[in-house]
Design a protein around this motif. Structure first.
Motif, PDB file in Angstrom:
ATOM      1  N   ILE B 179     -44.350  -4.527 -24.505  1.00 36.59           N
ATOM      2  CA  ILE B 179     -44.304  -5.728 -25.363  1.00 36.59           C
ATOM      3  C   ILE B 179     -42.876  -6.266 -25.402  1.00 36.59           C
ATOM      4  N   GLY B 210     -42.427 -18.630 -24.940  1.00 34.68           N
ATOM      5  CA  GLY B 210     -41.332 -18.605 -25.915  1.00 34.68           C
ATOM      6  C   GLY B 210     -41.603 -19.496 -27.112  1.00 34.68           C
ATOM      7  N   SER B 211     -42.880 -19.697 -27.429  1.00 32.59           N
ATOM      8  CA  SER B 211     -43.235 -20.502 -28.602  1.00 32.59           C
ATOM      9  C   SER B 211     -42.691 -19.841 -29.878  1.00 32.59           C
ATOM     10  N   THR B 212     -42.233 -20.665 -30.804  1.00 28.23           N
ATOM     11  CA  THR B 212     -41.689 -20.123 -32.063  1.00 28.23           C
ATOM     12  C   THR B 212     -42.731 -19.297 -32.810  1.00 28.23           C
ATOM     13  N   ARG B 213     -43.992 -19.781 -32.772  1.00 29.60           N
ATOM     14  CA  ARG B 213     -45.066 -19.026 -33.434  1.00 29.60           C
ATOM     15  C   ARG B 213     -45.192 -17.636 -32.830  1.00 29.60           C
ATOM     16  N   THR B 214     -45.145 -17.566 -31.495  1.00 28.07           N
ATOM     17  CA  THR B 214     -45.284 -16.279 -30.821  1.00 28.07           C
ATOM     18  C   THR B 214     -44.077 -15.390 -31.128  1.00 28.07           C
ATOM     19  N   TRP B 215     -42.876 -15.996 -31.123  1.00 32.16           N
ATOM     20  CA  TRP B 215     -41.682 -15.193 -31.425  1.00 32.16           C
ATOM     21  C   TRP B 215     -41.775 -14.576 -32.816  1.00 32.16           C
ATOM     22  N   ALA B 216     -42.275 -15.354 -33.797  1.00 33.91           N
ATOM     23  CA  ALA B 216     -42.360 -14.836 -35.170  1.00 33.91           C
ATOM     24  C   ALA B 216     -43.290 -13.625 -35.213  1.00 33.91           C
ATOM     25  N   ARG B 217     -44.428 -13.732 -34.502  1.00 36.33           N
ATOM     26  CA  ARG B 217     -45.378 -12.602 -34.492  1.00 36.33           C
ATOM     27  C   ARG B 217     -44.835 -11.447 -33.667  1.00 36.33           C
ATOM     28  N   TYR B 218     -44.103 -11.794 -32.611  1.00 33.14           N
ATOM     29  CA  TYR B 218     -43.511 -10.775 -31.737  1.00 33.14           C
ATOM     30  C   TYR B 218     -42.514  -9.922 -32.533  1.00 33.14           C
ATOM     31  N   GLU B 219     -41.727 -10.584 -33.364  1.00 32.59           N
ATOM     32  CA  GLU B 219     -40.751  -9.832 -34.157  1.00 32.59           C
ATOM     33  C   GLU B 219     -41.457  -8.951 -35.181  1.00 32.59           C
ATOM     34  N   LEU B 220     -42.569  -9.467 -35.716  1.00 33.06           N
ATOM     35  CA  LEU B 220     -43.305  -8.679 -36.707  1.00 33.06           C
ATOM     36  C   LEU B 220     -43.954  -7.467 -36.045  1.00 33.06           C
ATOM     37  N   ILE B 221     -44.558  -7.676 -34.865  1.00 35.94           N
ATOM     38  CA  ILE B 221     -45.220  -6.532 -34.206  1.00 35.94           C
ATOM     39  C   ILE B 221     -44.170  -5.504 -33.778  1.00 35.94           C
ATOM     40  N   ILE B 224     -43.434  -3.500 -36.882  1.00 36.80           N
ATOM     41  CA  ILE B 224     -44.506  -2.558 -37.255  1.00 36.80           C
ATOM     42  C   ILE B 224     -44.565  -1.406 -36.249  1.00 36.80           C
TER      43      ILE B 224
END
Lengths: 188, 449
Positions: B179, B210-221, B224
């Motif tokens: 990931i 590199g969508s901002t939405r994806t980056w936000a979820r990427y940082e969260l995953i 976790i």
């Protein structure tokens, strides 16, 4: 709402304005002003995570943590049931005359099973939600958006003063402005 | 509030821009391999060949070619198993624990350390798997329906916990690594010229934009997964230690083993990370990314964990005396002054005494010295496992079965061969994937707080 985030695909986007930045601070200032002026930013594509941008574009907080908890509970239940079925129900073994029931010695396998289910369940959800699929066609607006450029997109609506929006982007350091129409980009 | 840091040194030196980062880090992937890479890869393949020959001989002739047909039934094989699993721990520590502690210096070294985790676990798995002898029935260790009167695996056994722990650790580490790699694979996808390259990197980048939405979820995953990996990495070496600690063998039957093993694992893992990165930063010209500051931070961790391990050695020795148990007391006297005294004192010198040199700033900031010390740490940690396993088994409760043990040529070949597996994988990784996490490094170029 389905799991897949439909906002991520550019396929159904008819007409958009595209601004390209090379400086993170200028992009943040520009995006902030656009949002303040009530213009809805569709998305910003960046080569690295730019903190705070998700709030500016109005992205909702991810439910991933809740999904992770759900996967953890599922994993724990499955693994505990498996151990109980194998060790107590189906074929109890007499090991050193120890009681055949739930014991603390099950804990390591229960823990590992929980972690395994959580990690893979949550990741599967992450891939699905973000439209990350092996072999999918890349929808890049700029070949350098994974290198050093940041691309901001605004979906045009009826009555939008496009010139004012473009000026706003230019004033905040956008190095390139483009119009996106039915999948084709034109440099403005 | 975000502002430029006024107290912290820059983590990336040389005034690099985002495009510099891409160019520098993607260079080995986009260009033909360097001479150093070719020489290193060839040497690794030779060692891989040694592994192949030793393994073939073991399988063809039988497990008797290892010198373990005596009371020392765990010899070099389990020593090597614990050694390699331990080495893997630094990768998870750097990527997960340091992420939770918001240590940004991890960003230049986490990718290679995570890769090291995966390759080290592969090396580790070789030993218990082939120690089974009849490796083709290795799947009996899994809880599968079978034709033996529904005889299931024993969930009370630490050896089965190991099966679950190591396989979970390997697969979760691989997932975490992958990931983390996706944005960088996408960067390579958009830079590579060859059609095959475009197809391969395109396949593995999964359409990353590199969508901002994806980056936000990427940082969260990532957060976790880090939260999951932290207790996971502690559980793995805790479980490995219970392979010993739940037995009644003098020298093994001790409650200090889990924390002692975990600290030792991090210590040895950082030793290996330092060995690799001191060389890689020089050969691959990454001195602006893996700076002296990084080496300084790593050596501090080596010193702290080495001292924890040293305290554990002294504690178990004290407890053996304080317990009044004659068998425990003999096991520890035998370690220090018995026939394997040289192994014990090598361990003490390399693991407790040698890392104390890192109290001095010169030692922490001199790459060639760190390289030598990292080898010393690795040697010391191998001896630690050898001392624990062999000295306890060669003289236990029954003096009539006391024996001496030394590894056979095949066992030595298998151990050297695992270095072949490890370095072959590492060289392939260094050629085809970015050794440094480009996306994360780009985010810290400005030294913001």
């Amino acid at each position: 709402m389905g799991i897949l985030d439909k906002k991520l695909s550019l396929r159904d986007r008819k007409k958009m304005l595209v601004g390209v930045w090379e400086d993170e601070d200028q992009l943040m200032a520009g995006a902030g002003e656009l949002a303040h002026a009530g213009i809805h930013i569709h998305d910003v594509y960046t080569p690295y995570p730019v903190h705070g941008l998700d709030r500016i574009i109005g992205a909702r907080r991810s439910k991933l943590a809740r999904i992770a908890f759900f996967c953890a509970v599922t994993g724990l239940t499955l693994v505990t049931t498996m151990i109980w079925y194998m060790s107590v129900h189906d074929w109890p073994m007499n090991i050193g005359n120890k009681p055949v029931r739930f014991t603390p010695s099950w804990a390591p396998v229960m823990f590992e099973g929980t972690v395994l289910c959580t990690a893979f369940g949550m990741s599967f959800f992450f891939f699905w939600r973000n439209r990350l699929v092996h072999g999918i066609k890349n929808e890049l607006l700029d070949i350098r958006q994974t290198d050093d450029r940041m691309v901001l997109t605004i979906e045009t609506t009826d009555g939008m003063d496009e010139k004012a929006v473009l000026d706003m982007m230019k004033n905040h350091g956008a190095v390139e402005l483009r119009a996106f129409h039915n999948g084709v980009q034109t440099v403005l | 509030m975000i502002h430029d840091s006024i107290i912290r040194d820059r983590l990336v030196t040389g005034d690099k821009t985002a495009s510099d980062v891409t160019r520098d880090i993607a260079r080995p992937i986009l260009n033909n391999p360097m001479i150093a890479w070719k020489v290193g890869f060839t040497l690794s393949l030779i060692f891989l060949g040694i592994f192949g020959v030793s393994l073939l001989y073991t399988l063809w002739t039988g497990i008797g070619v290892w010198n373990i047909n005596k009371s020392v039934m765990w010899g070099w094989d389990i020593t090597n198993f614990v050694f390699w699993v331990g080495i893997g721990h630094a990768g998870t520590l750097i990527s997960a624990v340091l992420l939770l502690f918001r240590q940004k210096w991890r960003m230049s070294i986490n990718r290679s350390a995570e890769a090291m985790t995966i390759f080290a676990v592969i090396c580790a798995a070789m030993f218990p798997v082939f120690h089974m002898g009849r490796v083709w029935v290795g799947y009996w260790a899994l809880p599968l329906p079978n034709a033996f009167g529904s005889l299931w695996v024993n969930f009370n056994s630490p050896l089965l916990w190991d099966v679950f722990a190591i396989s979970t650790y390997f697969s979760v580490s691989l997932l975490f690594w992958y990931i983390g790699l996706i944005p960088d694979i996408a960067t390579i996808r958009d830079k590579v010229k060859s059609k095959l390259g475009k197809t391969m990197y395109g396949f593995f980048s999964m359409g990353w934009t590199g969508s901002t939405r994806t980056w936000a979820r990427y940082e969260l995953i990532s957060l976790i997964l880090a939260g999951l990996s932290t207790p996971l990495v502690l559980s793995v070496h805790t479980i490995v230690s219970t392979d010993f600690a739940t037995s009644v063998v003098p020298g093994w039957h001790t409650t200090i083993f889990p924390p002692y093993f975990v600290a030792g694992a991090i210590f040895s893992g950082f030793g290996m990370v330092a060995t690799l990165l001191v060389v890689a930063r020089k050969v691959m010209n990454y001195e602006n990314y893996i700076t002296i500051g990084h080496l300084d931070a790593m050596t501090k961790i080596i010193m702290v964990t080495g001292t924890i391990v040293g305290i554990a050695y002294l504690t178990e020795f004290f407890i053996a005396w304080y317990s009044g148990n004659v068998y425990e007391q003999y096991a520890f006297t035998n370690r220090m002054f018995g026939p394997y005294w040289w192994a014990y004192w090598s361990m003490m010198t390399c693991n407790l005494i040698a890392p104390q040199v890192f109290w001095f700033r010169w030692a922490r900031t001199t790459p060639w010295f760190i390289f030598i010390m990292s080898i010393v740490v690795n040697v010391g940690m191998w001896f630690e496992r050898f001392v624990i396993i062999v000295t306890s088994l060669h003289r236990d409760y029954l003096p009539s079965s006391w024996v001496m043990y030394s590894g056979s040529l095949t066992e030595i070949g298998l151990f050297l061969g695992t270095f072949g597996i490890f370095f072959t994988c590492f060289f392939l990784f260094a050629k085809f994937l970015p050794v440094i996490n480009m996306a994360e490094v780009k985010s810290i170029l400005r030294n913001r707080e």
